[in-house]
Design a protein around this motif. Sequence first.
Motif, PDB file in Angstrom:
ATOM      1  N   GLY A 132      -4.882   3.077  -3.449  1.00 19.71           N
ATOM      2  CA  GLY A 132      -4.839   1.731  -2.887  1.00 19.71           C
ATOM      3  C   GLY A 132      -5.080   1.746  -1.391  1.00 19.71           C
ATOM      4  N   ARG A 133      -5.800   0.738  -0.892  1.00 19.20           N
ATOM      5  CA  ARG A 133      -6.185   0.699   0.523  1.00 19.20           C
ATOM      6  C   ARG A 133      -5.492  -0.409   1.310  1.00 19.20           C
ATOM      7  NH1 ARG A 133     -11.589   1.590  -2.097  1.00 19.20           N
ATOM      8  NH2 ARG A 133     -11.933   3.825  -1.902  1.00 19.20           N
ATOM      9  N   CYS A 134      -4.710  -1.270   0.617  1.00 17.50           N
ATOM     10  CA  CYS A 134      -4.038  -2.379   1.284  1.00 17.50           C
ATOM     11  C   CYS A 134      -2.962  -2.925   0.344  1.00 17.50           C
ATOM     12  CB  CYS A 134      -5.032  -3.486   1.625  1.00 17.50           C
ATOM     13  SG  CYS A 134      -5.877  -4.151   0.177  1.00 17.50           S
ATOM     14  N   ASP A 135      -2.134  -3.824   0.844  1.00 20.76           N
ATOM     15  CA  ASP A 135      -1.174  -4.516  -0.006  1.00 20.76           C
ATOM     16  C   ASP A 135      -1.949  -5.391  -0.994  1.00 20.76           C
ATOM     17  OD1 ASP A 135       0.630  -3.361   1.728  1.00 20.76           O
ATOM     18  OD2 ASP A 135       1.319  -5.249   2.598  1.00 20.76           O
TER      19      ASP A 135
ATOM     20  N   ARG B 245      -3.328   1.082  -9.741  1.00 20.04           N
ATOM     21  CA  ARG B 245      -4.401   1.416  -8.805  1.00 20.04           C
ATOM     22  C   ARG B 245      -4.383   2.896  -8.463  1.00 20.04           C
ATOM     23  NH1 ARG B 245      -4.406  -2.272  -3.509  1.00 20.04           N
ATOM     24  NH2 ARG B 245      -2.461  -1.197  -3.091  1.00 20.04           N
TER      25      ARG B 245
ATOM     26  N   LYS C  68       0.837  -1.197   0.000  1.00 19.62           N
ATOM     27  CA  LYS C  68       0.000   0.000   0.000  1.00 19.62           C
ATOM     28  C   LYS C  68       0.877   1.255   0.000  1.00 19.62           C
ATOM     29  CE  LYS C  68      -3.200   2.635   2.771  1.00 19.62           C
ATOM     30  NZ  LYS C  68      -3.874   2.748   4.056  1.00 19.62           N
ATOM     31  N   GLY C  69       0.615   2.133  -0.948  1.00 18.18           N
ATOM     32  CA  GLY C  69       1.313   3.416  -1.005  1.00 18.18           C
ATOM     33  C   GLY C  69       2.657   3.388  -1.700  1.00 18.18           C
TER      34      GLY C  69
ATOM     35  N   HIS D 136     -10.313  -2.790  -2.731  1.00 16.53           N
ATOM     36  CA  HIS D 136      -8.923  -2.517  -2.347  1.00 16.53           C
ATOM     37  C   HIS D 136      -8.377  -1.218  -2.909  1.00 16.53           C
ATOM     38  CE1 HIS D 136      -7.446  -3.737  -6.324  1.00 16.53           C
ATOM     39  NE2 HIS D 136      -8.402  -4.662  -6.265  1.00 16.53           N
ATOM     40  N   ALA D 137      -9.145  -0.519  -3.759  1.00 17.07           N
ATOM     41  CA  ALA D 137      -8.676   0.735  -4.353  1.00 17.07           C
ATOM     42  C   ALA D 137      -9.876   1.518  -4.886  1.00 17.07           C
ATOM     43  CB  ALA D 137      -7.703   0.458  -5.497  1.00 17.07           C
TER      44      ALA D 137
ATOM     45  N   THR E 261      -5.934 -10.119  -2.205  1.00 16.63           N
ATOM     46  CA  THR E 261      -6.020  -8.949  -1.349  1.00 16.63           C
ATOM     47  C   THR E 261      -6.978  -9.224  -0.195  1.00 16.63           C
ATOM     48  OG1 THR E 261      -6.768  -6.637  -1.284  1.00 16.63           O
ATOM     49  CG2 THR E 261      -7.751  -8.016  -2.959  1.00 16.63           C
TER      50      THR E 261
ATOM     51  N   GLU F  97      -0.441   3.841  -7.950  1.00 14.16           N
ATOM     52  CA  GLU F  97       0.490   2.721  -7.834  1.00 14.16           C
ATOM     53  C   GLU F  97       0.530   2.007  -9.177  1.00 14.16           C
ATOM     54  OE1 GLU F  97      -0.714   1.797  -3.197  1.00 14.16           O
ATOM     55  OE2 GLU F  97      -1.325   0.408  -4.757  1.00 14.16           O
TER      56      GLU F  97
END
Length: 190
Positions: free
Chosen positions: A174-177, A171, A25-26, A76-77, A71, A47
């Motif tokens: 993104g909100r998570c790996d 993405r 994420k990020g 997730h995004a 995920t 990303e």
Amino acid sequence: MIDFFPVWSSTYEQDGNTYVFKNAKGTVDTDDKPQYERGIKIADYKERNEVTTRKLAIGKYHFSADVEFITPLVFHAHRATVFQIHDGCDDPGIPPSMLNIVNGHFNINSFPAIKDHSPVPAELKFNLKADVEYTNNKSINVDYHINDDYIGSTRTINCGDILYIKFGLYRIQGRCDIIQKYTNVECIKL
């Protein structure tokens, strides 16, 4: 079979016709510009971990792959792009045809274009088929199928003259790996 190459400095694992894209994420590679939609800032960055073809010749193409998003979150995004036909134009920077997941639905987007599409509930594991026709009058037609069901088409005229296919992890917010996996990838000129 058409070959794929990294976009910018994207990193991924490849074993034959399997491609695995991973992102924490990020994690931003080279696309650290904010994302705006309709003049409203929706994300501080994008990303990217993608592959692309070289310039496509005029003709018909078939792309298919089994796609899986690994995920912990279904949403997730803000937007996750699955497949693109891009023309390399930065203005307005929107590909002539692309398949996204937005708000839990498959969404076909295009600019400028005619779309034949209604949002279809997305899945985290599915088979994608895209039939592409690039004509000598700079038009691109793409028919999309998910799990062998037709979900829509784009018809774009006056696109750029440097068209190419892209897929991988792209993405917005993104909100998570995530791990995005494409297996049984096939891309052929008919």
